[in-house]
Design a protein around this motif. Structure first.
Motif, PDB file in Angstrom:
ATOM      1  N   ASP A  90       8.649  82.841  51.541  1.00  0.00           N
ATOM      2  CA  ASP A  90       8.359  81.695  52.393  1.00  0.00           C
ATOM      3  C   ASP A  90       7.907  82.158  53.770  1.00  0.00           C
ATOM      4  O   ASP A  90       8.693  82.237  54.707  1.00  0.00           O
ATOM      5  CB  ASP A  90       9.605  80.798  52.522  1.00  0.00           C
ATOM      6  N   TYR A  91       6.625  82.471  53.881  1.00  0.00           N
ATOM      7  CA  TYR A  91       6.073  82.849  55.172  1.00  0.00           C
ATOM      8  C   TYR A  91       5.676  81.599  55.914  1.00  0.00           C
ATOM      9  O   TYR A  91       5.193  80.642  55.329  1.00  0.00           O
ATOM     10  CB  TYR A  91       4.864  83.775  54.997  1.00  0.00           C
ATOM     11  N   ARG A  92       5.842  81.630  57.201  1.00  0.00           N
ATOM     12  CA  ARG A  92       5.562  80.457  58.019  1.00  0.00           C
ATOM     13  C   ARG A  92       4.062  80.238  58.145  1.00  0.00           C
ATOM     14  O   ARG A  92       3.312  81.158  58.415  1.00  0.00           O
ATOM     15  CB  ARG A  92       6.168  80.656  59.401  1.00  0.00           C
ATOM     16  N   ASN A  93       3.652  79.011  57.942  1.00  0.00           N
ATOM     17  CA  ASN A  93       2.273  78.599  58.140  1.00  0.00           C
ATOM     18  C   ASN A  93       2.216  77.978  59.524  1.00  0.00           C
ATOM     19  O   ASN A  93       2.599  76.842  59.718  1.00  0.00           O
ATOM     20  CB  ASN A  93       1.886  77.584  57.059  1.00  0.00           C
ATOM     21  N   VAL A  94       1.766  78.776  60.515  1.00  0.00           N
ATOM     22  CA  VAL A  94       1.820  78.304  61.894  1.00  0.00           C
ATOM     23  C   VAL A  94       0.895  77.116  62.118  1.00  0.00           C
ATOM     24  O   VAL A  94      -0.102  76.948  61.457  1.00  0.00           O
ATOM     25  CB  VAL A  94       1.477  79.431  62.894  1.00  0.00           C
ATOM     26  N   GLY A  95       1.279  76.317  63.054  1.00  0.00           N
ATOM     27  CA  GLY A  95       0.506  75.124  63.385  1.00  0.00           C
ATOM     28  C   GLY A  95       1.368  73.896  63.236  1.00  0.00           C
ATOM     29  O   GLY A  95       2.363  73.899  62.520  1.00  0.00           O
ATOM     30  N   ARG A  96       0.973  72.836  63.947  1.00  0.00           N
ATOM     31  CA  ARG A  96       1.725  71.592  63.864  1.00  0.00           C
ATOM     32  C   ARG A  96       0.747  70.443  63.765  1.00  0.00           C
ATOM     33  O   ARG A  96      -0.393  70.545  64.182  1.00  0.00           O
ATOM     34  CB  ARG A  96       2.631  71.424  65.090  1.00  0.00           C
ATOM     35  N   GLU A  97       1.206  69.346  63.183  1.00  0.00           N
ATOM     36  CA  GLU A  97       0.387  68.157  63.007  1.00  0.00           C
ATOM     37  C   GLU A  97       1.202  66.934  63.375  1.00  0.00           C
ATOM     38  O   GLU A  97       2.417  66.922  63.240  1.00  0.00           O
ATOM     39  CB  GLU A  97      -0.047  68.027  61.540  1.00  0.00           C
ATOM     40  N   TRP A  98       0.513  65.873  63.830  1.00  0.00           N
ATOM     41  CA  TRP A  98       1.181  64.602  64.100  1.00  0.00           C
ATOM     42  C   TRP A  98       1.323  63.852  62.786  1.00  0.00           C
ATOM     43  O   TRP A  98       0.345  63.633  62.082  1.00  0.00           O
ATOM     44  CB  TRP A  98       0.379  63.770  65.095  1.00  0.00           C
ATOM     45  N   ARG A  99       2.552  63.503  62.429  1.00  0.00           N
ATOM     46  CA  ARG A  99       2.847  62.747  61.213  1.00  0.00           C
ATOM     47  C   ARG A  99       3.950  61.746  61.526  1.00  0.00           C
ATOM     48  O   ARG A  99       4.712  61.937  62.453  1.00  0.00           O
ATOM     49  CB  ARG A  99       3.380  63.681  60.116  1.00  0.00           C
ATOM     50  N   PRO A 100       4.074  60.717  60.678  1.00  0.00           N
ATOM     51  CA  PRO A 100       5.212  59.829  60.860  1.00  0.00           C
ATOM     52  C   PRO A 100       6.498  60.655  60.758  1.00  0.00           C
ATOM     53  O   PRO A 100       6.605  61.521  59.903  1.00  0.00           O
ATOM     54  CB  PRO A 100       5.093  58.840  59.697  1.00  0.00           C
ATOM     55  N   ALA A 101       7.444  60.418  61.642  1.00  0.00           N
ATOM     56  CA  ALA A 101       8.689  61.186  61.651  1.00  0.00           C
ATOM     57  C   ALA A 101       9.370  61.124  60.294  1.00  0.00           C
ATOM     58  O   ALA A 101       9.443  60.068  59.671  1.00  0.00           O
ATOM     59  CB  ALA A 101       9.617  60.662  62.747  1.00  0.00           C
ATOM     60  N   GLY A 102       9.837  62.267  59.819  1.00  0.00           N
ATOM     61  CA  GLY A 102      10.558  62.341  58.562  1.00  0.00           C
ATOM     62  C   GLY A 102       9.664  62.439  57.335  1.00  0.00           C
ATOM     63  O   GLY A 102      10.155  62.503  56.216  1.00  0.00           O
TER      64      GLY A 102
END
Length: 105
Positions: A90-102
């Motif tokens: 399980d390597y981390r896939n860096v980056g973030r996205e705006w999504r509905p919480a949860g």
């Protein structure tokens, strides 16, 4: 059901697009509005795809047996890894996205 569930655009890029469409707004306000609507900035999740090849263990057993046989005969054995590098685990896939919480995915 809304067609917009998540986006990879930053709040700055979203603000720029909204401004281009005639809605003057700043990146901070876009972030505030997203949070008010239940969105949060979430890290990307690693997805595990496929299954191991059924002959994988058999291939390594065969190579190991061949190496032992040659070593027992006093012959040199050289192991060369020529396959494509493969991240295991399980390597981390860096980056973030705006999504509905949860909401994952």
């Amino acid at each position: 059901m809304s067609p917009l569930r998540w986006t990879t655009k930053s709040t700055r890029r979203l603000a720029g697009e909204l401004t281009r469409q005639g809605h003057r707004v700043g990146a901070d306000t876009v972030g505030d509005l997203l949070r008010e609507e239940g969105f949060s900035l979430q890290a990307n999740a690693k997805t595990i795809e496929g299954s191991p090849h059924s002959d994988r263990d058999a291939q390594f057993r065969y190579i190991n047996e061949q190496a032992k046989a040659h070593m027992d005969a006093g012959q040199p054995v050289i192991s060369v890894d020529t396959k494509k590098k493969e991240l295991v685990g399980d390597y981390r896939n860096v980056g973030r996205e705006w999504r509905p919480a949860g909401v994952n995915g």
